[in-house]
Design a protein around this motif. Structure first.
Motif, PDB file in Angstrom:
ATOM      1  N   PRO A   1       0.737  -1.497   0.158  1.00  0.00           N
ATOM      2  CA  PRO A   1       0.059   0.079  -0.068  1.00  0.00           C
ATOM      3  C   PRO A   1       0.865   1.315  -0.084  1.00  0.00           C
ATOM      4  CG  PRO A   1      -1.005  -1.619   1.344  1.00  0.00           C
ATOM      5  CD  PRO A   1       0.521  -1.974   1.169  1.00  0.00           C
ATOM      6  N   TYR A   2       2.383   1.113   0.307  1.00  0.00           N
ATOM      7  CA  TYR A   2       3.096   2.338   0.309  1.00  0.00           C
ATOM      8  C   TYR A   2       4.213   2.494  -0.562  1.00  0.00           C
ATOM      9  CZ  TYR A   2       0.778   2.527   5.112  1.00  0.00           C
ATOM     10  OH  TYR A   2      -0.125   2.425   5.885  1.00  0.00           O
ATOM     11  N   HIS A   3       3.956   1.406  -1.538  1.00  0.00           N
ATOM     12  CA  HIS A   3       4.912   1.391  -2.856  1.00  0.00           C
ATOM     13  C   HIS A   3       4.875   2.852  -3.669  1.00  0.00           C
ATOM     14  CE1 HIS A   3       5.329  -3.337  -3.125  1.00  0.00           C
ATOM     15  NE2 HIS A   3       6.065  -2.560  -2.090  1.00  0.00           N
ATOM     16  N   LEU A   4       3.716   3.380  -3.801  1.00  0.00           N
ATOM     17  CA  LEU A   4       3.609   4.433  -4.682  1.00  0.00           C
ATOM     18  C   LEU A   4       4.412   5.509  -4.399  1.00  0.00           C
ATOM     19  CD1 LEU A   4       2.294   5.965  -7.160  1.00  0.00           C
ATOM     20  CD2 LEU A   4       0.206   6.536  -5.525  1.00  0.00           C
ATOM     21  N   SER A   5       4.070   5.989  -2.812  1.00  0.00           N
ATOM     22  CA  SER A   5       4.722   7.118  -2.238  1.00  0.00           C
ATOM     23  C   SER A   5       6.199   6.891  -2.218  1.00  0.00           C
ATOM     24  CB  SER A   5       4.111   7.415  -0.816  1.00  0.00           C
ATOM     25  OG  SER A   5       4.131   6.197  -0.028  1.00  0.00           O
ATOM     26  N   ALA A   6       6.705   5.706  -1.896  1.00  0.00           N
ATOM     27  CA  ALA A   6       7.975   5.396  -1.599  1.00  0.00           C
ATOM     28  C   ALA A   6       8.803   5.343  -2.968  1.00  0.00           C
ATOM     29  CB  ALA A   6       8.122   3.967  -0.797  1.00  0.00           C
ATOM     30  N   CYS A   7       8.471   4.899  -4.044  1.00  0.00           N
ATOM     31  CA  CYS A   7       8.821   4.869  -5.119  1.00  0.00           C
ATOM     32  C   CYS A   7       8.986   6.421  -5.934  1.00  0.00           C
ATOM     33  CB  CYS A   7       8.168   4.047  -6.272  1.00  0.00           C
ATOM     34  SG  CYS A   7       8.220   2.083  -6.086  1.00  0.00           S
ATOM     35  N   LYS A   8       7.915   7.083  -5.745  1.00  0.00           N
ATOM     36  CA  LYS A   8       7.878   8.329  -6.297  1.00  0.00           C
ATOM     37  C   LYS A   8       8.877   9.198  -5.518  1.00  0.00           C
ATOM     38  CE  LYS A   8       4.515  10.433  -8.000  1.00  0.00           C
ATOM     39  NZ  LYS A   8       3.087  11.147  -8.235  1.00  0.00           N
ATOM     40  N   LEU A   9       9.053   9.124  -4.230  1.00  0.00           N
ATOM     41  CA  LEU A   9       9.991   9.581  -3.423  1.00  0.00           C
ATOM     42  C   LEU A   9      11.495   9.709  -3.942  1.00  0.00           C
ATOM     43  CD1 LEU A   9      11.022  11.336  -0.820  1.00  0.00           C
ATOM     44  CD2 LEU A   9      11.115   9.234   0.299  1.00  0.00           C
ATOM     45  N   PHE A  10      11.729   8.285  -4.232  1.00  0.00           N
ATOM     46  CA  PHE A  10      13.090   8.094  -4.765  1.00  0.00           C
ATOM     47  C   PHE A  10      13.469   8.431  -5.994  1.00  0.00           C
ATOM     48  CE2 PHE A  10      12.434   5.100  -0.999  1.00  0.00           C
ATOM     49  CZ  PHE A  10      13.582   5.597  -0.125  1.00  0.00           C
ATOM     50  N   THR A  11      12.322   7.866  -6.887  1.00  0.00           N
ATOM     51  CA  THR A  11      12.505   8.364  -8.420  1.00  0.00           C
ATOM     52  C   THR A  11      12.572   9.821  -8.609  1.00  0.00           C
ATOM     53  OG1 THR A  11      10.138   8.308  -8.899  1.00  0.00           O
ATOM     54  CG2 THR A  11      11.385   6.324  -9.312  1.00  0.00           C
TER      55      THR A  11
ATOM     56  N   LYS B   1       0.862   2.942 -13.266  1.00  0.00           N
ATOM     57  CA  LYS B   1       1.040   4.079 -14.203  1.00  0.00           C
ATOM     58  C   LYS B   1       1.959   5.333 -13.626  1.00  0.00           C
ATOM     59  CE  LYS B   1      -2.653   2.765 -17.397  1.00  0.00           C
ATOM     60  NZ  LYS B   1      -3.805   3.339 -17.851  1.00  0.00           N
ATOM     61  N   GLU B   2       1.486   6.051 -12.501  1.00  0.00           N
ATOM     62  CA  GLU B   2       2.056   7.030 -11.943  1.00  0.00           C
ATOM     63  C   GLU B   2       3.674   6.628 -11.580  1.00  0.00           C
ATOM     64  OE1 GLU B   2       0.795   9.630  -8.526  1.00  0.00           O
ATOM     65  OE2 GLU B   2      -0.962   8.475  -8.835  1.00  0.00           O
ATOM     66  N   ILE B   3       3.936   5.463 -11.061  1.00  0.00           N
ATOM     67  CA  ILE B   3       5.306   5.257 -10.709  1.00  0.00           C
ATOM     68  C   ILE B   3       6.161   5.035 -11.955  1.00  0.00           C
ATOM     69  CG2 ILE B   3       6.840   3.289  -9.700  1.00  0.00           C
ATOM     70  CD1 ILE B   3       4.640   2.429  -7.742  1.00  0.00           C
ATOM     71  N   LEU B   4       5.570   4.567 -13.156  1.00  0.00           N
ATOM     72  CA  LEU B   4       6.422   4.346 -14.417  1.00  0.00           C
ATOM     73  C   LEU B   4       6.553   5.774 -14.812  1.00  0.00           C
ATOM     74  CD1 LEU B   4       4.663   1.117 -16.031  1.00  0.00           C
ATOM     75  CD2 LEU B   4       6.628   1.201 -14.412  1.00  0.00           C
ATOM     76  N   ASP B   5       5.671   6.521 -14.766  1.00  0.00           N
ATOM     77  CA  ASP B   5       5.537   8.064 -15.509  1.00  0.00           C
ATOM     78  C   ASP B   5       6.870   8.724 -14.653  1.00  0.00           C
ATOM     79  OD1 ASP B   5       3.870   7.452 -17.345  1.00  0.00           O
ATOM     80  OD2 ASP B   5       2.086   8.225 -16.348  1.00  0.00           O
ATOM     81  N   SER B   6       6.846   8.681 -13.171  1.00  0.00           N
ATOM     82  CA  SER B   6       7.737   9.203 -12.535  1.00  0.00           C
ATOM     83  C   SER B   6       9.146   8.713 -12.945  1.00  0.00           C
ATOM     84  CB  SER B   6       7.512   8.906 -11.262  1.00  0.00           C
ATOM     85  OG  SER B   6       8.482   9.708 -10.420  1.00  0.00           O
ATOM     86  N   ALA B   7       9.424   7.475 -13.120  1.00  0.00           N
ATOM     87  CA  ALA B   7      10.950   6.896 -13.284  1.00  0.00           C
ATOM     88  C   ALA B   7      11.120   7.235 -14.962  1.00  0.00           C
ATOM     89  CB  ALA B   7      10.769   5.461 -13.415  1.00  0.00           C
ATOM     90  N   GLU B   8      10.292   7.608 -15.612  1.00  0.00           N
ATOM     91  CA  GLU B   8      10.307   8.033 -17.113  1.00  0.00           C
ATOM     92  C   GLU B   8      10.982   9.330 -17.092  1.00  0.00           C
ATOM     93  OE1 GLU B   8       8.706   8.271 -21.523  1.00  0.00           O
ATOM     94  OE2 GLU B   8       7.497   7.264 -19.937  1.00  0.00           O
ATOM     95  N   LYS B   9      10.004  10.200 -16.530  1.00  0.00           N
ATOM     96  CA  LYS B   9      10.527  11.563 -16.231  1.00  0.00           C
ATOM     97  C   LYS B   9      11.478  11.980 -15.734  1.00  0.00           C
ATOM     98  CE  LYS B   9       8.655  15.828 -13.965  1.00  0.00           C
ATOM     99  NZ  LYS B   9       7.337  16.165 -12.835  1.00  0.00           N
ATOM    100  N   ASN B  10      12.444  11.221 -14.678  1.00  0.00           N
ATOM    101  CA  ASN B  10      13.260  11.301 -13.881  1.00  0.00           C
ATOM    102  C   ASN B  10      14.361  10.367 -14.531  1.00  0.00           C
ATOM    103  OD1 ASN B  10      12.672  13.298 -11.329  1.00  0.00           O
ATOM    104  ND2 ASN B  10      11.045  11.802 -11.420  1.00  0.00           N
ATOM    105  N   ASP B  11      14.223  10.001 -15.510  1.00  0.00           N
ATOM    106  CA  ASP B  11      15.396   9.100 -16.478  1.00  0.00           C
ATOM    107  C   ASP B  11      16.059   8.254 -15.355  1.00  0.00           C
ATOM    108  OD1 ASP B  11      16.675   8.559 -18.813  1.00  0.00           O
ATOM    109  OD2 ASP B  11      18.321   9.955 -18.350  1.00  0.00           O
ATOM    110  N   VAL B  12      15.305   7.512 -14.576  1.00  0.00           N
ATOM    111  CA  VAL B  12      16.007   6.536 -13.747  1.00  0.00           C
ATOM    112  C   VAL B  12      15.612   4.917 -13.783  1.00  0.00           C
ATOM    113  CG1 VAL B  12      16.285   7.993 -11.938  1.00  0.00           C
ATOM    114  CG2 VAL B  12      14.273   6.841 -11.994  1.00  0.00           C
ATOM    115  N   PHE B  13      16.428   4.083 -13.655  1.00  0.00           N
ATOM    116  CA  PHE B  13      15.856   2.613 -13.910  1.00  0.00           C
ATOM    117  C   PHE B  13      15.073   2.309 -12.727  1.00  0.00           C
ATOM    118  CE2 PHE B  13      16.396  -1.803 -12.170  1.00  0.00           C
ATOM    119  CZ  PHE B  13      16.529  -2.330 -13.404  1.00  0.00           C
ATOM    120  N   LEU B  14      13.962   1.421 -13.217  1.00  0.00           N
ATOM    121  CA  LEU B  14      12.993   0.860 -12.309  1.00  0.00           C
ATOM    122  C   LEU B  14      12.586  -0.402 -12.718  1.00  0.00           C
ATOM    123  CD1 LEU B  14      10.507   1.368 -10.210  1.00  0.00           C
ATOM    124  CD2 LEU B  14       9.300   2.201 -11.926  1.00  0.00           C
TER     125      LEU B  14
END
Length: 329
Positions: free
Chosen positions: A77-87, A107-120
């Motif tokens: 349940p906390y993956h979204l907030s944690a992943c976006k914090l780090f990406t 989609k939110e997590i994937l978009d954040s990783a793409e926007k910040n150009d990081v590996f996920l």
């Protein structure tokens, strides 16, 4: 140069992942920091695993310049907030499965990783076990002909607490579903039929799912958070079959056309919380190789597979009647 890991959460799965990392060469992998919501938890974890830095917040870990990649071991349940914090902090991320509670969050997590150009990468660790690598090799060679049926079962007593994301699908079914998706190479099924039992709390206790694929191919899986099932899997082709004995979610043996081969994992240096967890070393190795090649996603567990899994999970939950608060936000 070693890949420098930061560990997000000092829980059971983070312990096992850290133990798994210690089975790899120190010149390739180093754990440099751990973070928990309580500083004393992080400090205890750091002492147990000989980690130099302990933080009492995930934000501090996100700011650490010595961390190359963060392992997210918080409950889903906390993956979204944690992943976006780090990406958003430009950190590469390996996140436990399921990647999120629904397709919208994925989609939110994937978009954040793409926007910040990081590996996920979603930590679908089953895919990286040597036994799973051999399954993909055999399928690519059409060793058992055309696959016509895939079946998987997973049942163990688990928590029924909805606020912890408990339930047959997200706790157990993710393993069966990702296995089926791996066998069918990320193909979207033509239809899904699901049935299950929901508790009054809204948590699904049992689950049975049939997936229909093109060219008259099928898959099915059952999950139960109340009792132990056989916990095995089978792939049936036109020229033979591949059996995955229990535990199918972390396999150490295969039976191919009645011939069994063992694929052992290393012994742990500390007691583990979960079966065969030193096998998490293989997904860590995949992360390192992807980073060395400059990749932003793994070809073995690509972002498209994570999104497809979430979409299938959403459809299954819709049919069974499982609704989480994240669906309403």
């Amino acid at each position: 140069m070693a890949t420098r890991w930061g560990i997000c959460s000092a829980g059971k799965i983070s312990h096992d992942f850290t133990v798994a990392l210690k089975t790899l060469p120190a010149e390739d992998h180093q754990v440099v920091a751990v973070a928990a919501r309580k500083l004393e938890d992080a400090q205890e974890f750091s002492r147990k695993h000989n980690i130099s830095k302990a933080y009492g917040s995930y934000e501090e870990l996100a700011r650490d310049p010595d961390v190359d990649v963060v392992y997210v071991g918080v409950i889903h349940p906390y993956h979204l907030s944690a992943c976006k914090l780090f990406t958003n902090a430009k950190k590469n991320v390996l996140c436990e499965k399921p990647l999120a509670m629904n397709a919208k969050e994925v989609k939110e997590i994937l978009d954040s990783a793409e926007k910040n150009d990081v590996f996920l990468m979603e930590a679908a660790w089953t895919r990286f076990f040597p036994a799973s690598v051999q399954i993909r090799n055999l399928l690519a060679q059409e060793y058992i002909g055309e696959v016509k049926m895939v079946r998987a079962d997973y049942g163990v007593p688990r928590s029924d607490q909805k606020e912890l994301g408990g339930g047959a699908l997200l706790d157990l079914g993710i393993y069966c579903l990702q296995f089926i998706s791996m066998v069918y190479n990320g193909e979207k099924p033509e239809s899904i039929q699901a049935s299950g039992v929901c508790l009054e709390t809204g948590v699904n206790k049992t689950l049975a799912v049939i997936l229909k694929y093109s060219k008259n191919r099928m898959a099915m899986f059952t999950c139960f958070t109340g009792v132990q099932l056989h916990n095995d899997a089978i792939i049936v082709g036109t020229k033979g079959k591949i059996q995955v004995p229990s535990p199918m979610w972390c396999p150490t043996s295969l039976v191919v056309n009645k011939k069994e081969t063992q694929y052992p994992v290393p012994e742990p240096s500390l007691p583990l919380n979960f079966t065969n967890s030193t096998g998490k070393r293989f997904e860590a190795g995949e992360v390192r190789q992807c980073l060395l090649k400059g990749l932003k996603e793994s070809p073995v567990m690509p972002h498209a597979d994570s999104l497809l899994l979430a979409e299938m999970e959403d459809e299954i939950r819709r049919q069974v009647g499982v609704v989480y608060s994240q669906d309403c936000q």
